[in-house]
Design a protein around this motif. Structure first.
Motif, PDB file in Angstrom:
ATOM      1  N   VAL A 165     -21.395 -29.794  -6.642  1.00  0.00           N
ATOM      2  CA  VAL A 165     -20.211 -30.477  -6.132  1.00  0.00           C
ATOM      3  C   VAL A 165     -19.295 -29.481  -5.435  1.00  0.00           C
ATOM      4  O   VAL A 165     -19.148 -28.334  -5.873  1.00  0.00           O
ATOM      5  CB  VAL A 165     -19.459 -31.209  -7.269  1.00  0.00           C
ATOM      6  N   LEU A 166     -18.723 -29.915  -4.336  1.00  0.00           N
ATOM      7  CA  LEU A 166     -17.695 -29.147  -3.632  1.00  0.00           C
ATOM      8  C   LEU A 166     -16.352 -29.791  -3.949  1.00  0.00           C
ATOM      9  O   LEU A 166     -16.150 -30.978  -3.677  1.00  0.00           O
ATOM     10  CB  LEU A 166     -17.954 -29.165  -2.124  1.00  0.00           C
ATOM     11  N   TYR A 167     -15.442 -29.014  -4.533  1.00  0.00           N
ATOM     12  CA  TYR A 167     -14.117 -29.505  -4.923  1.00  0.00           C
ATOM     13  C   TYR A 167     -13.090 -28.826  -4.030  1.00  0.00           C
ATOM     14  O   TYR A 167     -12.886 -27.614  -4.124  1.00  0.00           O
ATOM     15  CB  TYR A 167     -13.864 -29.162  -6.385  1.00  0.00           C
ATOM     16  N   VAL A 168     -12.478 -29.601  -3.143  1.00  0.00           N
ATOM     17  CA  VAL A 168     -11.518 -29.029  -2.195  1.00  0.00           C
ATOM     18  C   VAL A 168     -10.097 -29.214  -2.728  1.00  0.00           C
ATOM     19  O   VAL A 168      -9.711 -30.312  -3.135  1.00  0.00           O
ATOM     20  CB  VAL A 168     -11.671 -29.641  -0.781  1.00  0.00           C
ATOM     21  N   GLU A 169      -9.346 -28.121  -2.718  1.00  0.00           N
ATOM     22  CA  GLU A 169      -7.993 -28.097  -3.260  1.00  0.00           C
ATOM     23  C   GLU A 169      -7.035 -27.659  -2.146  1.00  0.00           C
ATOM     24  O   GLU A 169      -7.025 -26.484  -1.763  1.00  0.00           O
ATOM     25  CB  GLU A 169      -7.903 -27.099  -4.427  1.00  0.00           C
ATOM     26  N   HIS A 170      -6.266 -28.581  -1.629  1.00  0.00           N
ATOM     27  CA  HIS A 170      -5.313 -28.206  -0.589  1.00  0.00           C
ATOM     28  C   HIS A 170      -4.286 -27.234  -1.177  1.00  0.00           C
ATOM     29  O   HIS A 170      -3.746 -27.457  -2.266  1.00  0.00           O
ATOM     30  CB  HIS A 170      -4.619 -29.444  -0.024  1.00  0.00           C
ATOM     31  N   LYS A 171      -4.012 -26.165  -0.434  1.00  0.00           N
ATOM     32  CA  LYS A 171      -3.115 -25.124  -0.938  1.00  0.00           C
ATOM     33  C   LYS A 171      -1.732 -25.645  -1.326  1.00  0.00           C
ATOM     34  O   LYS A 171      -1.102 -25.130  -2.249  1.00  0.00           O
ATOM     35  CB  LYS A 171      -2.944 -24.025   0.116  1.00  0.00           C
ATOM     36  N   LEU A 172      -1.248 -26.650  -0.604  1.00  0.00           N
ATOM     37  CA  LEU A 172       0.105 -27.136  -0.877  1.00  0.00           C
ATOM     38  C   LEU A 172       0.166 -28.024  -2.121  1.00  0.00           C
ATOM     39  O   LEU A 172       1.257 -28.412  -2.540  1.00  0.00           O
ATOM     40  CB  LEU A 172       0.659 -27.891   0.333  1.00  0.00           C
ATOM     41  N   LEU A 173      -0.976 -28.322  -2.716  1.00  0.00           N
ATOM     42  CA  LEU A 173      -0.957 -29.043  -3.991  1.00  0.00           C
ATOM     43  C   LEU A 173      -0.593 -28.132  -5.151  1.00  0.00           C
ATOM     44  O   LEU A 173      -0.022 -28.592  -6.148  1.00  0.00           O
ATOM     45  CB  LEU A 173      -2.325 -29.675  -4.269  1.00  0.00           C
ATOM     46  N   TYR A 174      -0.942 -26.855  -5.050  1.00  0.00           N
ATOM     47  CA  TYR A 174      -0.789 -25.953  -6.197  1.00  0.00           C
ATOM     48  C   TYR A 174       0.623 -25.930  -6.786  1.00  0.00           C
ATOM     49  O   TYR A 174       0.774 -25.961  -8.010  1.00  0.00           O
ATOM     50  CB  TYR A 174      -1.222 -24.530  -5.825  1.00  0.00           C
ATOM     51  N   PRO A 175       1.694 -25.888  -5.984  1.00  0.00           N
ATOM     52  CA  PRO A 175       3.040 -25.841  -6.581  1.00  0.00           C
ATOM     53  C   PRO A 175       3.630 -27.216  -6.907  1.00  0.00           C
ATOM     54  O   PRO A 175       4.752 -27.288  -7.418  1.00  0.00           O
ATOM     55  CB  PRO A 175       3.866 -25.149  -5.495  1.00  0.00           C
ATOM     56  N   GLN A 176       2.896 -28.283  -6.626  1.00  0.00           N
ATOM     57  CA  GLN A 176       3.416 -29.632  -6.863  1.00  0.00           C
ATOM     58  C   GLN A 176       3.147 -30.069  -8.303  1.00  0.00           C
ATOM     59  O   GLN A 176       2.238 -29.592  -8.962  1.00  0.00           O
ATOM     60  CB  GLN A 176       2.739 -30.635  -5.911  1.00  0.00           C
ATOM     61  N   HIS A 177       3.961 -30.996  -8.768  1.00  0.00           N
ATOM     62  CA  HIS A 177       3.772 -31.544 -10.108  1.00  0.00           C
ATOM     63  C   HIS A 177       2.717 -32.639 -10.086  1.00  0.00           C
ATOM     64  O   HIS A 177       2.750 -33.522  -9.231  1.00  0.00           O
ATOM     65  CB  HIS A 177       5.087 -32.098 -10.658  1.00  0.00           C
ATOM     66  N   LEU A 178       1.783 -32.580 -11.028  1.00  0.00           N
ATOM     67  CA  LEU A 178       0.792 -33.631 -11.175  1.00  0.00           C
ATOM     68  C   LEU A 178       1.501 -34.936 -11.532  1.00  0.00           C
ATOM     69  O   LEU A 178       2.387 -34.949 -12.389  1.00  0.00           O
ATOM     70  CB  LEU A 178      -0.203 -33.260 -12.274  1.00  0.00           C
ATOM     71  N   THR A 179       1.154 -36.006 -10.844  1.00  0.00           N
ATOM     72  CA  THR A 179       1.836 -37.282 -11.058  1.00  0.00           C
ATOM     73  C   THR A 179       0.823 -38.377 -11.345  1.00  0.00           C
ATOM     74  O   THR A 179       0.768 -39.386 -10.646  1.00  0.00           O
ATOM     75  CB  THR A 179       2.698 -37.663  -9.837  1.00  0.00           C
ATOM     76  N   SER A 180      -0.008 -38.168 -12.337  1.00  0.00           N
ATOM     77  CA  SER A 180      -0.983 -39.184 -12.712  1.00  0.00           C
ATOM     78  C   SER A 180      -0.259 -40.463 -13.117  1.00  0.00           C
ATOM     79  O   SER A 180       0.828 -40.409 -13.696  1.00  0.00           O
ATOM     80  CB  SER A 180      -1.845 -38.685 -13.876  1.00  0.00           C
ATOM     81  N   PRO A 181      -0.825 -41.620 -12.796  1.00  0.00           N
ATOM     82  CA  PRO A 181      -0.166 -42.882 -13.129  1.00  0.00           C
ATOM     83  C   PRO A 181       0.172 -42.989 -14.614  1.00  0.00           C
ATOM     84  O   PRO A 181      -0.656 -42.679 -15.486  1.00  0.00           O
ATOM     85  CB  PRO A 181      -1.202 -43.935 -12.723  1.00  0.00           C
ATOM     86  N   VAL A 182       1.392 -43.419 -14.907  1.00  0.00           N
ATOM     87  CA  VAL A 182       1.852 -43.627 -16.276  1.00  0.00           C
ATOM     88  C   VAL A 182       2.433 -45.029 -16.370  1.00  0.00           C
ATOM     89  O   VAL A 182       3.316 -45.389 -15.589  1.00  0.00           O
ATOM     90  CB  VAL A 182       2.918 -42.587 -16.684  1.00  0.00           C
ATOM     91  N   ASN A 183       1.904 -45.814 -17.306  1.00  0.00           N
ATOM     92  CA  ASN A 183       2.385 -47.185 -17.504  1.00  0.00           C
ATOM     93  C   ASN A 183       2.379 -47.988 -16.200  1.00  0.00           C
ATOM     94  O   ASN A 183       3.300 -48.755 -15.906  1.00  0.00           O
ATOM     95  CB  ASN A 183       3.794 -47.179 -18.105  1.00  0.00           C
ATOM     96  N   GLY A 184       1.338 -47.766 -15.409  1.00  0.00           N
ATOM     97  CA  GLY A 184       1.185 -48.558 -14.195  1.00  0.00           C
ATOM     98  C   GLY A 184       2.076 -48.167 -13.046  1.00  0.00           C
ATOM     99  O   GLY A 184       2.216 -48.930 -12.085  1.00  0.00           O
ATOM    100  N   ARG A 185       2.648 -46.950 -13.104  1.00  0.00           N
ATOM    101  CA  ARG A 185       3.543 -46.540 -12.018  1.00  0.00           C
ATOM    102  C   ARG A 185       3.375 -45.044 -11.724  1.00  0.00           C
ATOM    103  O   ARG A 185       2.997 -44.255 -12.596  1.00  0.00           O
ATOM    104  CB  ARG A 185       5.012 -46.814 -12.356  1.00  0.00           C
ATOM    105  N   VAL A 186       3.667 -44.699 -10.485  1.00  0.00           N
ATOM    106  CA  VAL A 186       3.857 -43.301 -10.081  1.00  0.00           C
ATOM    107  C   VAL A 186       5.225 -43.261  -9.419  1.00  0.00           C
ATOM    108  O   VAL A 186       5.385 -43.740  -8.295  1.00  0.00           O
ATOM    109  CB  VAL A 186       2.759 -42.834  -9.102  1.00  0.00           C
ATOM    110  N   GLY A 187       6.211 -42.752 -10.134  1.00  0.00           N
ATOM    111  CA  GLY A 187       7.581 -42.799  -9.623  1.00  0.00           C
ATOM    112  C   GLY A 187       8.012 -44.247  -9.433  1.00  0.00           C
ATOM    113  O   GLY A 187       7.927 -45.071 -10.356  1.00  0.00           O
ATOM    114  N   ASP A 188       8.418 -44.575  -8.218  1.00  0.00           N
ATOM    115  CA  ASP A 188       8.848 -45.940  -7.907  1.00  0.00           C
ATOM    116  C   ASP A 188       7.724 -46.814  -7.363  1.00  0.00           C
ATOM    117  O   ASP A 188       7.973 -47.956  -6.960  1.00  0.00           O
ATOM    118  CB  ASP A 188      10.014 -45.900  -6.898  1.00  0.00           C
TER     119      ASP A 188
END
Length: 336
Positions: A165-188
């Motif tokens: 498998v090739l897993y591509v990681e955009h460089k600008l993702l590294y400093p961002q906060h992971l925002t996995s869906p919680v209770n059916g929402r991501v932020g708003d």
């Protein structure tokens, strides 16, 4: 935690849970811990299984393939995704072929992690998104990191299969906060997960219920993060409602979630940072146009970066690469 730290914890968990896992790459050992610090601390904790290599992507690929054939689970880091070109032959003509060539008697489950993408002023040979050149290679999976997919789930999937498998990681993702869906929402945004059996989940995000959206947007990686911001802003400021579809695996694609969304909206915009032409978006346009021809209100719009080298000047780089402005313009056009 920020994505780089989450990924570090994921790799630590993989090393802890399976003694077959080894990490290879240039400058990944402490104290440096890799160009983007994803592997910091791991060589201290696992000195025999986290090894810095010579500056040779070809050697990294060859060693990883050999380890995988011998029963290990190598995870190889490519410092800059641009240098995947130096591994291309071994990935396409060796890793991806062994299992089929030897009727399953040999497997080569190498995970290749590659830092990709621009917007950092790194210039023509350190800013590219070259994953489109690996799409469609039989028996090779291409997966894109995103802020909406927990890397623990993704790597558990990788290590539970015998495919490369090739897993591509955009460089600008590294400093961002992971925002996995919680209770059916991501932020708003309303969040849902959609997947065919055995496939990695595809995340669906929208400001209103999906049935009230007028445009479907298909994006992965950092571009999905930008698209989510645009979709939220357009919904609040102008009541233009779009549904964002974010796959983890971009090849082979699970088209079912895309079809379900476009069947409702009748309109699709694809977004990627790779250069325009012969792209992931073009494949999406072909597949969706063929499968939903009678239900499309307009042609699929493929948004990609200019087909040219990426300048070092940040101002010129921004003009070449896809950013929020291009995504917004495409969504506006599709919604009219």
């Amino acid at each position: 935690m920020i994505f780089a730290k989450e990924l570090n914890d994921t790799l630590r968990g993989a090393l802890t849970g399976d003694r077959r896992v080894v990490l290879l790459g240039e400058d990944i050992a402490d104290p440096y811990g890799g160009a983007f610090k994803v592997t910091r601390g791991l060589s201290t904790a696992f000195p025999q299984r986290v090894r810095t290599t010579p500056i040779s992507e070809g050697a990294i690929a060859g060693i990883s393939a050999g380890l995988a054939l011998a029963g290990y689970r190598p995870i190889a880091e490519v410092m800059f995704g641009d240098f995947l070109t130096l591994m291309f032959d071994q990935v396409v003509n060796h890793m991806a072929k062994y299992q089929a060539m030897y009727a399953g008697q040999a497997t080569c489950p190498v995970v290749i992690r590659a830092a990709t993408g621009g917007h950092r002023g790194y210039g023509p040979t350190h800013s590219q998104s070259l994953e489109k050149h690996f799409l469609g290679v039989p028996h090779l999976r291409v997966v894109a990191a995103s802020l909406y997919h927990d890397p623990r789930t993704v790597f558990a999937d990788f290590l539970g299969r015998d495919e490369p498998v090739l897993y591509v990681e955009h460089k600008l993702l590294y400093p961002q906060h992971l925002t996995s869906p919680v209770n059916g929402r991501v932020g708003d945004l309303i969040a849902g997960s959609d997947a065919s059996p055995g496939a990695l989940p595809t995340i669906r995000l929208s400001a209103v219920p999906a049935e009230d959206c007028s445009v479907s947007v298909l994006a992965y990686g950092y571009q999905a993060h930008l698209a989510a911001q645009v979709i939220e802003r357009l919904a609040i400021e102008e009541e233009i409602f779009a549904e964002l579809i974010v796959p983890a695996q971009i090849a082979p694609m699970d088209w079912a979630p895309v079809e379900r969304s476009v069947a409702v909206t009748g309109r699709l915009v694809t977004v990627e940072e790779g250069a325009d032409g012969w792209s992931w978006g073009a494949e999406a346009a072909s597949v969706i146009s063929r499968r939903l021809f009678g239900r499309l209100d307009r042609p699929v719009d493929v948004v990609a970066s200019d087909a040219t080298v990426i300048p070092s000047s940040k101002t010129k780089e921004a003009a070449v690469l896809v950013g929020s402005a291009r995504i917004e313009a495409a969504i506006r056009a599709a919604a009219n």
